[in-house]
Design a protein around this motif. Structure first.
Motif, short mmCIF file in Angstrom:
data_model
loop_
_atom_site.label_atom_id
_atom_site.label_comp_id
_atom_site.label_asym_id
_atom_site.label_seq_id
_atom_site.Cartn_x
_atom_site.Cartn_y
_atom_site.Cartn_z
N GLU A 113 0.87 -1.17 0.00
CA GLU A 113 0.00 0.00 0.00
C GLU A 113 0.91 1.22 0.00
OE1 GLU A 113 -3.62 0.17 2.57
OE2 GLU A 113 -2.52 1.86 3.45
N ASN A 114 0.91 1.95 -1.11
CA ASN A 114 1.82 3.09 -1.28
C ASN A 114 3.26 2.67 -0.98
OD1 ASN A 114 -0.41 4.65 -1.90
ND2 ASN A 114 -0.63 5.39 0.20
N ASP A 115 3.68 1.53 -1.53
CA ASP A 115 5.03 0.97 -1.43
C ASP A 115 5.40 0.47 -0.03
OD1 ASP A 115 5.61 1.29 -4.16
OD2 ASP A 115 6.09 3.40 -3.83
N SER A 116 4.44 0.38 0.87
CA SER A 116 4.67 -0.17 2.21
C SER A 116 4.06 -1.57 2.26
CB SER A 116 4.01 0.74 3.25
OG SER A 116 4.14 0.18 4.53
N LEU A 117 4.86 -2.59 2.61
CA LEU A 117 4.39 -3.97 2.66
C LEU A 117 3.46 -4.18 3.86
CD1 LEU A 117 4.55 -6.75 1.31
CD2 LEU A 117 6.48 -7.26 2.81
N LYS A 118 2.29 -4.77 3.60
CA LYS A 118 1.30 -5.03 4.65
C LYS A 118 0.72 -6.42 4.47
CE LYS A 118 0.07 -0.26 5.34
NZ LYS A 118 -0.97 0.63 5.77
N ASN A 119 0.14 -6.95 5.53
CA ASN A 119 -0.51 -8.25 5.50
C ASN A 119 -1.94 -8.11 5.99
OD1 ASN A 119 1.74 -9.92 4.70
ND2 ASN A 119 2.59 -9.52 6.71
N LEU A 120 -2.81 -8.91 5.40
CA LEU A 120 -4.21 -8.95 5.78
C LEU A 120 -4.54 -10.41 6.10
CD1 LEU A 120 -6.71 -7.08 5.91
CD2 LEU A 120 -7.21 -7.76 3.57
N SER A 121 -5.05 -10.65 7.29
CA SER A 121 -5.39 -12.01 7.71
C SER A 121 -6.82 -12.34 7.32
CB SER A 121 -5.25 -12.15 9.23
OG SER A 121 -3.92 -11.94 9.61
N LEU A 122 -7.02 -13.59 6.92
CA LEU A 122 -8.35 -14.08 6.59
C LEU A 122 -8.60 -15.39 7.31
CD1 LEU A 122 -7.04 -12.87 3.66
CD2 LEU A 122 -9.43 -13.14 3.08
N ILE A 123 -9.87 -15.65 7.59
CA ILE A 123 -10.26 -16.90 8.24
C ILE A 123 -11.50 -17.43 7.52
CG2 ILE A 123 -9.35 -16.32 10.52
CD1 ILE A 123 -12.26 -15.58 11.33
N GLU A 141 -15.11 -18.55 8.04
CA GLU A 141 -16.17 -18.35 9.01
C GLU A 141 -17.47 -18.84 8.38
OE1 GLU A 141 -16.37 -14.76 11.87
OE2 GLU A 141 -17.68 -14.23 10.19
N ASP A 142 -18.08 -19.81 8.97
CA ASP A 142 -19.31 -20.41 8.43
C ASP A 142 -19.12 -20.87 6.98
OD1 ASP A 142 -20.64 -19.85 10.86
OD2 ASP A 142 -21.16 -17.83 10.16
N GLY A 143 -17.93 -21.42 6.70
CA GLY A 143 -17.64 -21.96 5.38
C GLY A 143 -17.24 -20.95 4.32
N GLN A 144 -17.15 -19.67 4.68
CA GLN A 144 -16.78 -18.62 3.72
C GLN A 144 -15.55 -17.88 4.21
OE1 GLN A 144 -20.20 -16.07 3.28
NE2 GLN A 144 -21.13 -17.44 1.79
N TRP A 145 -14.71 -17.45 3.25
CA TRP A 145 -13.53 -16.66 3.61
C TRP A 145 -13.96 -15.27 4.02
CZ3 TRP A 145 -9.05 -18.63 4.70
CH2 TRP A 145 -8.69 -19.87 4.14
N LYS A 146 -13.41 -14.80 5.15
CA LYS A 146 -13.70 -13.47 5.67
C LYS A 146 -12.40 -12.83 6.16
CE LYS A 146 -18.20 -13.65 5.30
NZ LYS A 146 -19.02 -12.69 4.58
N VAL A 147 -12.31 -11.52 6.06
CA VAL A 147 -11.14 -10.79 6.53
C VAL A 147 -11.22 -10.65 8.04
CG1 VAL A 147 -9.95 -8.57 6.47
CG2 VAL A 147 -10.86 -9.55 4.36
N ALA A 148 -10.14 -11.03 8.71
CA ALA A 148 -10.01 -10.87 10.17
C ALA A 148 -9.14 -9.64 10.39
CB ALA A 148 -9.38 -12.11 10.79
N TRP A 149 -9.79 -8.49 10.54
CA TRP A 149 -9.11 -7.19 10.56
C TRP A 149 -9.47 -6.41 11.81
CZ3 TRP A 149 -11.06 -2.22 10.63
CH2 TRP A 149 -10.17 -1.19 10.28
N SER A 150 -8.53 -5.62 12.28
CA SER A 150 -8.83 -4.66 13.35
C SER A 150 -7.99 -3.41 13.11
CB SER A 150 -8.51 -5.26 14.72
OG SER A 150 -7.14 -5.50 14.84
N LYS A 151 -8.49 -2.30 13.56
CA LYS A 151 -7.78 -1.02 13.43
C LYS A 151 -6.58 -1.05 14.36
CE LYS A 151 -7.42 3.37 12.22
NZ LYS A 151 -6.63 3.65 11.06
N ASN A 152 -5.36 -0.91 13.80
CA ASN A 152 -4.12 -0.95 14.61
C ASN A 152 -3.87 0.37 15.27
OD1 ASN A 152 -4.10 -3.44 13.49
ND2 ASN A 152 -2.13 -3.23 12.51
#
Length: 115
Positions: A92-102, A104-115
């Motif tokens: 994101e704007n040349d900064s490496l980031k990771n987004l976790s997914l899990i 949930e109820d058989g569907q992929w969902k983003v497991a995100w929180s405001k840092n």
């Protein structure tokens, strides 16, 4: 003529790859989530978020300045899937980031929180 085992293995791998990258797969979900949040559309982002993450997005949507934050560029780097967890790596704007997914109820969902 009998099909070779290598051909069979190749076809199975192609099917598995197609399934993993299909709509609703972790990469697709991550990209839709990032697209929505980059435009301040937290209601849309909630569609791709886990139940716990949706609560964080509700709080974020209530902060007026947060809606104005738009990254200039989001670029896919890598996807790592292990069982029912995945990590989507991106720049994101040349900064490496990771987004976790899990899953949930058989569907992929983003497991995100405001840092």
């Amino acid at each position: 003529m009998k099909p070779s085992p290598a051909l069979f293995i190749t076809l199975v791998c192609m099917l598995a790859l197609g399934w993993a990258c299909s709509s609703g797969g972790p990469r697709d979900v991550a990209e839709h989530f990032l697209e929505a949040t980059s435009h301040g559309d937290y209601a849309k982002a909630k569609e791709f978020a886990s139940k716990n993450s949706a609560k964080s997005l509700d709080m974020l949507a209530g902060i007026p300045n947060e809606k104005a934050a738009h990254p200039d560029k989001i670029e896919y780097v890598d996807m790592n899937v292990i069982d029912e967890r995945a990590t989507y790596s991106y720049k994101e704007n040349d900064s490496l980031k990771n987004l976790s997914l899990i899953k949930e109820d058989g569907q992929w969902k983003v497991a995100w929180s405001k840092n």
